[in-house]
Scaffold this motif. Structure first.
Motif, short mmCIF file in Angstrom:
data_model
loop_
_atom_site.label_atom_id
_atom_site.label_comp_id
_atom_site.label_asym_id
_atom_site.label_seq_id
_atom_site.Cartn_x
_atom_site.Cartn_y
_atom_site.Cartn_z
N VAL A 54 0.78 -1.23 0.08
CA VAL A 54 -0.20 0.01 -0.06
C VAL A 54 0.83 1.30 0.13
O VAL A 54 2.13 1.15 0.52
CB VAL A 54 -1.00 0.01 1.20
CG1 VAL A 54 -0.08 0.06 2.49
CG2 VAL A 54 -2.02 1.28 1.11
N THR A 55 0.36 2.50 -0.22
CA THR A 55 1.21 3.65 -0.68
C THR A 55 1.07 4.18 0.68
O THR A 55 -0.13 4.30 1.29
CB THR A 55 0.83 4.23 -2.00
OG1 THR A 55 -0.28 4.84 -1.84
CG2 THR A 55 0.99 3.54 -3.29
N PRO A 56 2.03 5.18 0.78
CA PRO A 56 1.76 6.24 2.12
C PRO A 56 0.50 7.32 1.83
O PRO A 56 -0.21 7.47 2.85
CB PRO A 56 3.01 6.97 2.03
CG PRO A 56 4.15 5.94 1.41
CD PRO A 56 3.27 5.19 0.46
N GLN A 57 0.45 7.29 0.59
CA GLN A 57 -0.80 8.40 0.29
C GLN A 57 -2.24 7.62 0.73
O GLN A 57 -2.97 8.17 1.08
CB GLN A 57 -0.71 8.66 -1.44
CG GLN A 57 0.42 9.72 -1.70
CD GLN A 57 1.68 8.84 -1.71
OE1 GLN A 57 1.66 7.54 -1.99
NE2 GLN A 57 2.82 9.50 -1.62
N ALA A 58 -2.47 6.48 0.24
CA ALA A 58 -3.46 5.64 0.53
C ALA A 58 -3.75 5.60 2.16
O ALA A 58 -4.82 5.69 2.43
CB ALA A 58 -3.61 4.40 -0.19
N ILE A 59 -2.79 5.31 2.70
CA ILE A 59 -2.65 5.30 4.11
C ILE A 59 -3.25 6.70 4.95
O ILE A 59 -4.28 6.56 5.58
CB ILE A 59 -1.43 4.95 4.63
CG1 ILE A 59 -1.04 3.32 4.33
CG2 ILE A 59 -1.23 5.03 6.44
CD1 ILE A 59 0.19 3.16 4.69
N GLU A 60 -2.66 7.77 4.37
CA GLU A 60 -3.09 8.81 4.68
C GLU A 60 -4.56 9.45 4.48
O GLU A 60 -5.25 9.72 5.20
CB GLU A 60 -2.23 10.11 4.17
CG GLU A 60 -0.71 10.00 4.63
CD GLU A 60 -0.54 11.01 5.87
OE1 GLU A 60 -1.56 11.43 6.53
OE2 GLU A 60 0.54 11.36 6.25
N LYS A 61 -4.89 8.93 3.39
CA LYS A 61 -6.26 9.26 2.85
C LYS A 61 -7.20 8.46 3.65
O LYS A 61 -8.38 8.89 3.92
CB LYS A 61 -6.60 8.90 1.41
CG LYS A 61 -7.82 9.17 0.75
CD LYS A 61 -7.87 8.81 -0.79
CE LYS A 61 -9.12 8.79 -1.25
NZ LYS A 61 -9.54 8.45 -2.54
N ALA A 62 -7.00 7.23 3.95
CA ALA A 62 -7.78 6.20 4.56
C ALA A 62 -8.05 6.76 6.11
O ALA A 62 -9.11 6.74 6.47
CB ALA A 62 -7.38 5.02 4.70
N MET A 63 -6.98 7.15 6.68
CA MET A 63 -7.16 7.66 8.15
C MET A 63 -7.85 9.04 8.15
O MET A 63 -8.54 9.29 8.94
CB MET A 63 -5.58 7.92 8.66
CG MET A 63 -5.72 8.29 10.12
SD MET A 63 -6.66 7.13 11.19
CE MET A 63 -5.55 5.79 11.47
N ASP A 64 -7.51 10.01 7.20
CA ASP A 64 -8.39 11.02 7.27
C ASP A 64 -9.47 10.99 6.99
O ASP A 64 -10.44 11.75 7.72
CB ASP A 64 -7.92 11.97 5.89
CG ASP A 64 -6.41 12.70 6.28
OD1 ASP A 64 -5.71 12.57 7.33
OD2 ASP A 64 -5.64 13.09 5.34
#
Length: 499
Positions: A54-64
């Motif tokens: 998974v990409t860091p961007q996907a992790i950030e978006k999911a948590m936001d």
């Protein structure tokens, strides 16, 4: 060793096993199945998207997105990475958990009620956790006692190490199998007993160690095992979890990140910690720490800590066999089946020596095979019911007991058949509910073994039922001249039915 010591060991082995047989069986059975608790989590929601990375961007978006939809106060935030043993992305706090797809879009809420009930049964026997853990840990100590007394009581341990006698009334073969399982797998049984005992008595051990070496300071002992939180300048703002995760490829390229925790959310001491599995190491994980802005602080030192700290952080993997993928899990499963069968065969040997009292024998089979049925039906109910599965399971167990007392025909073959049919009902319902997702890897890795159990249990119960019919034929065919021989055949066949 003299005969008196061996006899005393045998007596202790027998009576401890008999009086605690039901509890020992339930802990061993649930533990054997719970080896695959992570696989059961995937099985419960097989349609969820799975991924390798998974990409860091996907992790950030999911948590936001998760934080925007879940505004309740929480002391922790978590991200479970697909590089863990569950190839899915999960974001959660102390109250709820949601799956995300590979683009960072939330899919649905995590629901693993059956897995939680199963693990709770193994760890606490579904009792309140404070003293349920102590009881189960005491049973771990009992397992160690049974292993040691069983070895001491064995009269010819070296000569009989590979002996397995067949024929006769089946009782000797059952005794031999009981002894072989107990001897061959004794190192594993001791490991399970010792680690299981440790989990429940850790609090008591903490107090004893603190009193003996640290003047009663428990925090000092905890800091020796769990690395203290980092001392950092007051933090504020949203934790940069994507930035922290992106650095793992540089900080620990050989390790697989398991999950991320944001500690003390919203507080000045807030920090990020990523746990990563170290290859070829038994410890659960090493911790990598970052401040709120995602700047690397340092590691927790679990991987290179003192041997005591490493031993502590190895207990989980050592107890559940979670250290070499599915290979170690299947190895633990087989050894767990052997430990569970020790509980079953030990009790059946005792019942055989007591001439198989009808009610006691039926009740024992209701526990052994009825518990399998109860677990299967509980998992079935879970697909339609949002209430307490603990209540469902124990209501089924109580129902099994009541029916067994009332219906004399519920013998071992019948209960074995019921257990197989119950698992068949579970599989049929699972396929009806999940449809094409029931053929995914997440489903098949458990559905195939369950289907094998269904086939075995129905076949085995049919064999035992045929034997019981032979006994009935002998009874109906009694003649004065064959009376003695018929009595012998009835006794022999009757014992074999219970084997």
């Amino acid at each position: 060793m003299d005969k008196v010591a061996k006899q005393n060991a045998l007596n202790a082995h027998t009576w401890v096993g008999v009086f605690l047989s039901v509890l020992l069986f339930l802990v061993c059975l649930s533990g054997t199945i719970a080896v695959f608790h992570l696989e059961f989590e995937r099985w419960e929601q097989p349609h969820i998207e799975e991924m390798e990375n998974v990409t860091p961007q996907a992790i950030e978006k999911a948590m936001d997105t998760f934080l925007a939809e879940n505004t309740e106060e929480s002391h922790h935030l978590y991200v479970v990475f697909p590089t863990s043993d569950i190839p899915r992305l999960v974001v959660e706090n102390d109250h709820a958990a949601y799956f995300s797809d590979s683009d960072g879009n939330l899919i649905e809420k995590e629901s693993v009620s059956f897995t939680q009930m199963l693990v709770d049964l193994h760890l606490y026997l579904n009792l309140p956790h404070s003293w349920g853990m102590i009881l189960v840990s005491a049973l771990g100590a009992i397992i160690c006692t049974l292993v040691i007394t069983g070895i001491i009581a064995h009269k010819r341990i070296s000569k009989d190490a590979f002996k397995l006698r067949r024929g006769g009334n089946g009782q000797q073969a059952q005794i031999d199998l009981h002894n072989r399982f107990g001897l061959w797998a004794s190192p594993f049984h001791l490991v399970i007993g010792i680690t299981g005992t440790y989990f429940g008595l850790a609090g008591i051990i903490l107090v004893l160690v603190a009193t003996a070496n640290y003047g009663g300071d428990r925090d000092a002992v905890i800091n020796q095992i769990f690395t203290p939180d980092p001392v950092i300048a007051p933090q504020e703002g949203k934790p940069a979890i994507g930035k922290a995760f992106a650095q793992m490829e540089t900080l620990a390229p050989e390790k697989s990140p398991i999950f991320l925790t944001v500690h003390e959310v919203g507080e000045p001491e807030q920090f990020i910690e990523i746990y990563a599995k170290a290859p070829n190491r038994m410890i659960y994980a090493e911790g990598y720490r970052f401040d709120t802005a995602g700047n690397y602080i340092g590691d927790a030192g679990y991987e290179d800590g003192e041997w005591g700290k490493q031993l502590f952080w190895s207990m989980y993997r050592l107890h559940f066999g979670d250290f070499a993928g599915l290979t170690s899990k299947w190895f633990y499963f087989v050894l767990g089946v052997m430990l569970t069968m020790l509980c079953v065969s030990g009790m059946e040997i005792w019942l055989s020596k007591k001439a198989h009292p009808p009610l006691a024998s039926r009740l024992w089979y209701a526990v052994v095979w009825g518990s399998v049925s109860a677990l299967a039906l509980t998992a079935t109910v879970d697909m339609f019911f949002a209430g307490s599965l603990i209540a469902v399971f124990w209501c089924l167990m109580l129902f099994n007991t009541a029916v067994t007392v009332a219906v004399k025909s519920l013998t071992k073959p019948v209960w074995l058949m019921i257990s197989g049919l119950s698992v068949l009902v579970l599989l049929a319902t699972y396929f009806a509910v999940n449809q094409s997702a029931a053929l995914s890897i997440a489903s098949l890795q458990l559905n195939i073994p369950m289907a094998i159990y269904v086939a075995w249990s129905i076949y085995r119960s049919a064999v035992l039922i045929r034997r019981s019919k032979k006994v009935a034929v002998y009874r109906d065919g009694d003649s004065p001249g064959d009376k003695n021989q018929v009595g012998i055949n009835q006794k022999t066949l009757g014992t074999n039915i219970n084997a």
